[in-house]
Motif scaffolding. Structure first.
Motif, PDB file in Angstrom:
ATOM      1  N   TRP A  57       0.831  -1.202   0.000  1.00  0.00           N
ATOM      2  CA  TRP A  57       0.000   0.000   0.000  1.00  0.00           C
ATOM      3  C   TRP A  57       0.868   1.255   0.000  1.00  0.00           C
ATOM      4  CZ3 TRP A  57      -4.952   1.145  -0.809  1.00  0.00           C
ATOM      5  CH2 TRP A  57      -5.407   2.384  -0.423  1.00  0.00           C
ATOM      6  N   ASN A  58       1.879   1.263   0.834  1.00  0.00           N
ATOM      7  CA  ASN A  58       2.769   2.431   0.894  1.00  0.00           C
ATOM      8  C   ASN A  58       3.575   2.582  -0.388  1.00  0.00           C
ATOM      9  OD1 ASN A  58       2.904   3.910   3.715  1.00  0.00           O
ATOM     10  ND2 ASN A  58       2.350   1.773   4.047  1.00  0.00           N
ATOM     11  N   PHE A  80       2.572   1.669  -3.348  1.00  0.00           N
ATOM     12  CA  PHE A  80       1.653   2.150  -4.375  1.00  0.00           C
ATOM     13  C   PHE A  80       1.493   3.663  -4.306  1.00  0.00           C
ATOM     14  CE2 PHE A  80      -0.646  -2.165  -4.294  1.00  0.00           C
ATOM     15  CZ  PHE A  80       0.212  -2.671  -5.261  1.00  0.00           C
ATOM     16  N   TRP A  81       1.484   4.195  -3.099  1.00  0.00           N
ATOM     17  CA  TRP A  81       1.346   5.642  -2.944  1.00  0.00           C
ATOM     18  C   TRP A  81       2.651   6.369  -3.224  1.00  0.00           C
ATOM     19  CZ3 TRP A  81      -2.922   8.342  -2.977  1.00  0.00           C
ATOM     20  CH2 TRP A  81      -4.108   7.699  -2.674  1.00  0.00           C
ATOM     21  N   GLY A  82       3.752   5.665  -3.189  1.00  0.00           N
ATOM     22  CA  GLY A  82       5.034   6.267  -3.556  1.00  0.00           C
ATOM     23  C   GLY A  82       5.769   6.969  -2.436  1.00  0.00           C
ATOM     24  N   GLU A  83       5.205   6.978  -1.244  1.00  0.00           N
ATOM     25  CA  GLU A  83       5.893   7.601  -0.118  1.00  0.00           C
ATOM     26  C   GLU A  83       5.374   7.012   1.191  1.00  0.00           C
ATOM     27  OE1 GLU A  83       5.113  11.774   0.235  1.00  0.00           O
ATOM     28  OE2 GLU A  83       3.028  11.542  -0.336  1.00  0.00           O
ATOM     29  N   THR A 109       4.219   7.869   4.690  1.00  0.00           N
ATOM     30  CA  THR A 109       3.744   8.906   5.598  1.00  0.00           C
ATOM     31  C   THR A 109       2.895   8.221   6.657  1.00  0.00           C
ATOM     32  OG1 THR A 109       1.708   9.324   4.353  1.00  0.00           O
ATOM     33  CG2 THR A 109       3.659  10.594   3.710  1.00  0.00           C
ATOM     34  N   ASN A 143      -0.418   7.245   5.088  1.00  0.00           N
ATOM     35  CA  ASN A 143      -0.331   6.042   4.262  1.00  0.00           C
ATOM     36  C   ASN A 143      -0.152   4.796   5.113  1.00  0.00           C
ATOM     37  OD1 ASN A 143      -0.665   7.385   1.876  1.00  0.00           O
ATOM     38  ND2 ASN A 143       1.512   7.475   1.381  1.00  0.00           N
ATOM     39  N   GLY A 194      -3.574   4.127   6.673  1.00  0.00           N
ATOM     40  CA  GLY A 194      -4.450   3.642   5.603  1.00  0.00           C
ATOM     41  C   GLY A 194      -4.098   2.218   5.191  1.00  0.00           C
ATOM     42  N   GLY A 195      -2.807   1.930   5.099  1.00  0.00           N
ATOM     43  CA  GLY A 195      -2.367   0.588   4.745  1.00  0.00           C
ATOM     44  C   GLY A 195      -2.750  -0.435   5.794  1.00  0.00           C
TER      45      GLY A 195
END
Length: 174
Positions: free
Chosen positions: A11-12, A14-17, A19, A22, A25-26
């Protein structure tokens, strides 16, 4: 628990960073995915055999180079139209792990592609490029079974290894 960690990491990525948002959310998404879409258990009763892994790896590289050259020749040969076929191959060790590893190895080699997997029957449906007749179909099936034997020799249990070396396959599907 391992799948949970991998899903959070994915998940992180996929978001590219990375935080805090993230990460949270993950954690939430991974929990929801694993709760509503539980993964089937993949059992591993085998053992890692160094000689088998080396034999598999070296032979796989040779097959990869040979198949790449063959597909490249087909691609640049003027006027040549290759014939292809979809064959069904019943594996001798129909475990989920063996089906997955054999299917993945076949898909990585140019000229072969997994079309479907019948998990219950232990059958791989494989698209084979440049088939010239019944003898070529039989040879393709034998190559796939040879690949299965090398995979089992690398990571299979003693019983599975004995089965691929001496076991016969039930009647081939059409």
């Amino acid at each position: 628990m391992i799948a949970y960690g991998w899903l959070v990491l994915a998940w992180n990525l996929f978001w590219g960073e990375f935080t805090w948002g993230n990460l949270l959310g993950g954690l939430l998404i991974a929990a929801v995915v694993l709760l509503f879409f539980p993964l089937p258990p993949v059992t591993f009763h085998g053992r890692l055999r160094l000689w088998g892994v080396l034999a598999f790896g070296s032979r796989f590289v040779v097959e990869l180079v040979r198949a790449s050259a063959h597909v490249a020749r087909i691609a640049v040969q003027p006027g040549f139209t290759p014939r292809s076929a979809i064959i069904a191959v019943r594996l001798r060790v129909p475990t989920d792990l063996n089906l997955a590893l054999t299917a993945e190895a076949l898909s990585l080699v140019p000229g072969t592609l997994i079309v479907e997997v019948d998990r219950d029957a232990g059958i791989l449906y494989v698209h084979v490029l440049d088939v010239r007749g019944p003898a070529a179909l039989a040879a393709s099936r034998e190559q796939i079974r040879d690949l299965e034997q090398r995979i089992v020799a690398a990571v299979g249990s003693d019983d599975e290894l004995r089965l691929v070396r001496t076991g016969t396959v039930a009647k081939e599907p059409p």
